[in-house]
Design a protein around this motif. Sequence first.
Motif, PDB file in Angstrom:
ATOM      1  N   ILE A 169     -47.081 131.588 -41.823  1.00 46.13           N
ATOM      2  CA  ILE A 169     -46.473 130.935 -40.655  1.00 46.13           C
ATOM      3  C   ILE A 169     -45.654 129.728 -41.101  1.00 46.13           C
ATOM      4  O   ILE A 169     -44.526 129.533 -40.667  1.00 46.13           O
ATOM      5  N   ALA A 170     -46.233 128.907 -41.974  1.00 46.99           N
ATOM      6  CA  ALA A 170     -45.538 127.711 -42.470  1.00 46.99           C
ATOM      7  C   ALA A 170     -44.249 128.097 -43.197  1.00 46.99           C
ATOM      8  O   ALA A 170     -43.192 127.492 -42.976  1.00 46.99           O
ATOM      9  N   LYS A 171     -44.345 129.092 -44.048  1.00 49.95           N
ATOM     10  CA  LYS A 171     -43.170 129.536 -44.806  1.00 49.95           C
ATOM     11  C   LYS A 171     -42.068 130.014 -43.865  1.00 49.95           C
ATOM     12  O   LYS A 171     -40.905 129.637 -44.016  1.00 49.95           O
ATOM     13  N   GLU A 172     -42.441 130.837 -42.882  1.00 53.62           N
ATOM     14  CA  GLU A 172     -41.455 131.344 -41.915  1.00 53.62           C
ATOM     15  C   GLU A 172     -40.835 130.213 -41.108  1.00 53.62           C
ATOM     16  O   GLU A 172     -39.672 130.284 -40.720  1.00 53.62           O
ATOM     17  N   ALA A 173     -41.610 129.170 -40.840  1.00 54.17           N
ATOM     18  CA  ALA A 173     -41.120 128.035 -40.054  1.00 54.17           C
ATOM     19  C   ALA A 173     -40.329 127.043 -40.906  1.00 54.17           C
ATOM     20  O   ALA A 173     -39.704 126.123 -40.374  1.00 54.17           O
ATOM     21  N   GLY A 174     -40.387 127.204 -42.220  1.00 55.34           N
ATOM     22  CA  GLY A 174     -39.649 126.311 -43.110  1.00 55.34           C
ATOM     23  C   GLY A 174     -40.317 124.968 -43.336  1.00 55.34           C
ATOM     24  O   GLY A 174     -39.647 123.972 -43.593  1.00 55.34           O
ATOM     25  N   VAL A 175     -41.662 124.937 -43.257  1.00 54.30           N
ATOM     26  CA  VAL A 175     -42.380 123.690 -43.506  1.00 54.30           C
ATOM     27  C   VAL A 175     -43.306 123.874 -44.706  1.00 54.30           C
ATOM     28  O   VAL A 175     -43.665 124.991 -45.076  1.00 54.30           O
ATOM     29  N   GLU A 176     -43.701 122.761 -45.303  1.00 51.04           N
ATOM     30  CA  GLU A 176     -44.613 122.784 -46.439  1.00 51.04           C
ATOM     31  C   GLU A 176     -46.014 123.165 -45.969  1.00 51.04           C
ATOM     32  O   GLU A 176     -46.417 122.834 -44.849  1.00 51.04           O
ATOM     33  N   PHE A 177     -46.754 123.837 -46.851  1.00 50.09           N
ATOM     34  CA  PHE A 177     -48.110 124.267 -46.538  1.00 50.09           C
ATOM     35  C   PHE A 177     -49.057 123.734 -47.607  1.00 50.09           C
ATOM     36  O   PHE A 177     -48.728 123.731 -48.795  1.00 50.09           O
TER      37      PHE A 177
END
Length: 191
Positions: A169-177
Amino acid sequence: MIYYNIDNLIVDLDGTLISKELSKKAFEEIYSRAIARLEEKGTFVAEEYKTPNFYNFRKISKEVKEFIPLFLEEYERIFEKFKDELEREKDRAQKIYDFLLLKYKPKNVCILTANSKGKDIARIILPNIPEDNVIIVNGVNYEEEKRKFLEKLEDDTLYVADDIVDEKIAKEAGVEFLNIREVEKELFKNI
């Protein structure tokens, strides 16, 4: 790359601030009770849906309209039972939360969860977090709803959660995880 002085720190609730064990225990009991009530009402429940897991929760929620209301009723009924266990997790949750605040120095902090009792749980385990900072998304469509929420945030957002679904989800949203297990290793390494 994870960096400091971030704009947004977003933290998952179940399996992250609340231990995976307690989250699973509560979910399985609520789910099983809701399935039993469906059957008591004469609704046929396929054998494949009787195993409590989130995949089955999402499938049966889409196929049997009365499941969600029964699930929420059962959650209300047993929530009191789990309050003592949540109290015991309060220290762990506060340590994780404080560690993340000190390390990443975020301007904004939110708890992002599909747990319908997220605000009640936050009041127990992190009483100082404002209720408006606990964001509850629909559990049936939680992946899409979490992704949409994260996409609206600034680029310097860190999402801390517990599994590969959240990482996706984070990757798809373009945020760091950041996986909570990495936080736990660093935070509790001397224990």
